[in-house]
Design a protein around this motif. Structure first.
Motif, PDB file in Angstrom:
ATOM      1  N   ALA A 101      96.579  14.852  65.843  1.00  0.00           N
ATOM      2  CA  ALA A 101      96.828  16.108  65.131  1.00  0.00           C
ATOM      3  C   ALA A 101      95.514  16.792  64.760  1.00  0.00           C
ATOM      4  CB  ALA A 101      97.661  15.850  63.874  1.00  0.00           C
ATOM      5  N   MET A 102      94.522  16.013  64.328  1.00  0.00           N
ATOM      6  CA  MET A 102      93.244  16.605  63.937  1.00  0.00           C
ATOM      7  C   MET A 102      92.498  17.179  65.129  1.00  0.00           C
ATOM      8  SD  MET A 102      93.032  16.745  60.782  1.00  0.00           S
ATOM      9  CE  MET A 102      91.374  17.429  60.811  1.00  0.00           C
ATOM     10  N   ARG A 103      92.662  16.575  66.303  1.00  0.00           N
ATOM     11  CA  ARG A 103      92.025  17.151  67.492  1.00  0.00           C
ATOM     12  C   ARG A 103      92.583  18.539  67.774  1.00  0.00           C
ATOM     13  NH1 ARG A 103      91.806  11.675  69.391  1.00  0.00           N
ATOM     14  NH2 ARG A 103      93.908  11.802  70.276  1.00  0.00           N
ATOM     15  N   GLY A 104      93.815  18.763  67.343  1.00  0.00           N
ATOM     16  CA  GLY A 104      94.423  20.071  67.544  1.00  0.00           C
ATOM     17  C   GLY A 104      93.874  21.136  66.612  1.00  0.00           C
ATOM     18  N   ALA A 105      93.151  20.730  65.565  1.00  0.00           N
ATOM     19  CA  ALA A 105      92.653  21.704  64.588  1.00  0.00           C
ATOM     20  C   ALA A 105      91.730  22.722  65.230  1.00  0.00           C
ATOM     21  CB  ALA A 105      91.928  20.985  63.450  1.00  0.00           C
ATOM     22  N   THR A 106      90.870  22.277  66.125  1.00  0.00           N
ATOM     23  CA  THR A 106      89.909  23.196  66.734  1.00  0.00           C
ATOM     24  C   THR A 106      90.517  23.965  67.889  1.00  0.00           C
ATOM     25  OG1 THR A 106      89.091  21.356  68.078  1.00  0.00           O
ATOM     26  CG2 THR A 106      87.902  21.852  66.056  1.00  0.00           C
ATOM     27  N   ALA A 107      91.679  23.506  68.363  1.00  0.00           N
ATOM     28  CA  ALA A 107      92.331  24.196  69.470  1.00  0.00           C
ATOM     29  C   ALA A 107      93.319  25.248  68.972  1.00  0.00           C
ATOM     30  CB  ALA A 107      93.062  23.192  70.353  1.00  0.00           C
ATOM     31  N   ALA A 108      93.710  25.172  67.699  1.00  0.00           N
ATOM     32  CA  ALA A 108      94.691  26.105  67.152  1.00  0.00           C
ATOM     33  C   ALA A 108      94.106  27.517  67.153  1.00  0.00           C
ATOM     34  CB  ALA A 108      95.075  25.683  65.739  1.00  0.00           C
ATOM     35  N   MET A 109      94.761  28.426  67.853  1.00  0.00           N
ATOM     36  CA  MET A 109      94.212  29.761  68.051  1.00  0.00           C
ATOM     37  C   MET A 109      94.662  30.765  66.987  1.00  0.00           C
ATOM     38  SD  MET A 109      92.311  29.231  70.591  1.00  0.00           S
ATOM     39  CE  MET A 109      91.813  30.878  71.044  1.00  0.00           C
ATOM     40  N   THR A 110      95.877  30.642  66.487  1.00  0.00           N
ATOM     41  CA  THR A 110      96.381  31.618  65.537  1.00  0.00           C
ATOM     42  C   THR A 110      96.326  31.062  64.122  1.00  0.00           C
ATOM     43  OG1 THR A 110      98.673  30.844  65.629  1.00  0.00           O
ATOM     44  CG2 THR A 110      97.981  32.429  67.323  1.00  0.00           C
ATOM     45  N   GLU A 111      96.323  31.966  63.152  1.00  0.00           N
ATOM     46  CA  GLU A 111      96.309  31.545  61.755  1.00  0.00           C
ATOM     47  C   GLU A 111      97.552  30.728  61.411  1.00  0.00           C
ATOM     48  OE1 GLU A 111      94.035  31.560  59.247  1.00  0.00           O
ATOM     49  OE2 GLU A 111      92.769  32.061  60.951  1.00  0.00           O
ATOM     50  N   GLN A 112      98.692  31.086  62.019  1.00  0.00           N
ATOM     51  CA  GLN A 112      99.915  30.331  61.758  1.00  0.00           C
ATOM     52  C   GLN A 112      99.771  28.885  62.215  1.00  0.00           C
ATOM     53  OE1 GLN A 112     103.428  31.795  63.706  1.00  0.00           O
ATOM     54  NE2 GLN A 112     104.793  30.433  62.578  1.00  0.00           N
ATOM     55  N   CYS A 113      99.156  28.698  63.395  1.00  0.00           N
ATOM     56  CA  CYS A 113      98.956  27.338  63.903  1.00  0.00           C
ATOM     57  C   CYS A 113      97.941  26.573  63.056  1.00  0.00           C
ATOM     58  CB  CYS A 113      98.486  27.374  65.356  1.00  0.00           C
ATOM     59  SG  CYS A 113      99.757  27.903  66.516  1.00  0.00           S
ATOM     60  N   ARG A 114      96.988  27.296  62.479  1.00  0.00           N
ATOM     61  CA  ARG A 114      95.952  26.636  61.683  1.00  0.00           C
ATOM     62  C   ARG A 114      96.403  26.350  60.256  1.00  0.00           C
ATOM     63  NH1 ARG A 114      90.711  26.750  63.397  1.00  0.00           N
ATOM     64  NH2 ARG A 114      89.906  27.115  61.327  1.00  0.00           N
ATOM     65  N   GLU A 115      97.496  26.960  59.825  1.00  0.00           N
ATOM     66  CA  GLU A 115      97.911  26.852  58.426  1.00  0.00           C
ATOM     67  C   GLU A 115      98.092  25.412  57.945  1.00  0.00           C
ATOM     68  OE1 GLU A 115      98.097  28.186  54.824  1.00  0.00           O
ATOM     69  OE2 GLU A 115      97.593  29.422  56.558  1.00  0.00           O
ATOM     70  N   PRO A 116      98.709  24.516  58.738  1.00  0.00           N
ATOM     71  CA  PRO A 116      98.858  23.129  58.252  1.00  0.00           C
ATOM     72  C   PRO A 116      97.521  22.445  57.983  1.00  0.00           C
ATOM     73  CG  PRO A 116     100.285  23.522  60.144  1.00  0.00           C
ATOM     74  CD  PRO A 116      99.377  24.715  60.027  1.00  0.00           C
ATOM     75  N   TYR A 117      96.471  22.908  58.641  1.00  0.00           N
ATOM     76  CA  TYR A 117      95.149  22.301  58.469  1.00  0.00           C
ATOM     77  C   TYR A 117      94.391  22.886  57.275  1.00  0.00           C
ATOM     78  CZ  TYR A 117      95.836  20.829  63.337  1.00  0.00           C
ATOM     79  OH  TYR A 117      96.328  20.283  64.488  1.00  0.00           O
ATOM     80  N   ARG A 118      94.921  23.961  56.697  1.00  0.00           N
ATOM     81  CA  ARG A 118      94.156  24.723  55.699  1.00  0.00           C
ATOM     82  C   ARG A 118      93.585  23.864  54.582  1.00  0.00           C
ATOM     83  NH1 ARG A 118      91.329  28.070  56.864  1.00  0.00           N
ATOM     84  NH2 ARG A 118      92.968  28.936  58.165  1.00  0.00           N
TER      85      ARG A 118
END
Length: 196
Positions: A101-118
């Motif tokens: 899941a953390m590897r996905g943090a840098t790949a998340a392109m939209t703010e919605q996708c990044r929100e869980p990592y906030r």
């Protein structure tokens, strides 16, 4: 949130926790089936696998997030960053799904996708800014930069042929990010407190 929606969310989280606790199929389809909900319901609550994994490991994430102020008050900024990143990596090495899941943090392109990592991104940003203010990290460094650099270390787990390799690579990373300070193992007594 309506009671039925809240109940569905809890069932999904329970099913995901159970699925991750034993070997086997941990796909979202399998988790939805185990929870007794449709995939559409699962995706309404957790639009990505990463968002579900971060929620499953919510207690661990909360511990990481809430640890930052205490670390910054007790340790120098580079030591605080080191200790926090060690904890983050330790969680990822013991729980591969969290690392994924953390590897996905840098790949998340939209703010919605990044929100869980906030919460984690904000916590890491606080540590990076403290180091920037102290002059111990290159100005302009971001939390995203740190996670990109950290990425390869998620693959170095406890089962690695050379156990010291993970520690050595992590040390290289920290010394590279914070070259202005002699960052040593924060667990060594007398080396972590301010003014020591």
């Amino acid at each position: 949130m309506r009671s039925d929606a809240r109940s569905n969310r809890l069932r999904i989280l329970e099913a995901a926790t159970e699925a991750l606790a034993c070997p086997g199929d941990t796909s979202l389809k399998s988790i939805a089936r185990r929870a007794g909900v449709g995939q559409g319901t699962l995706y309404r609550h957790f639009p990505t696998r990463e968002s579900l994994m971060l929620e499953v490991y919510g207690a661990e994430v909360d511990e990481l997030v809430t640890a930052v102020p205490a670390l910054l008050s007790a340790l120098t900024p580079p030591h605080a960053l080191r200790v926090w990143l060690e904890r983050l990596l330790g969680l990822g090495r013991s729980t591969p799904e969290f690392a994924e899941a953390m590897r996905g943090a840098t790949a998340a392109m939209t703010e919605q996708c990044r929100e869980p990592y906030r919460p984690l991104l904000d916590a890491l940003t606080s540590l990076v800014r403290a180091n920037e203010a102290a002059g111990t990290i290159l100005p302009g460094t971001t939390a995203d930069d740190v996670l990109v650099l950290l990425g390869p270390l998620w693959h170095v787990g406890p089962e690695d042929e050379e156990p010291a390799r993970a520690a050595r690579l992590f040390d290289v990373l920290i010394r590279g990010m914070c070259p202005a300070s002699a960052v040593r193992d924060a667990s060594v007594p007398g080396e972590t407190r301010r003014g020591t």
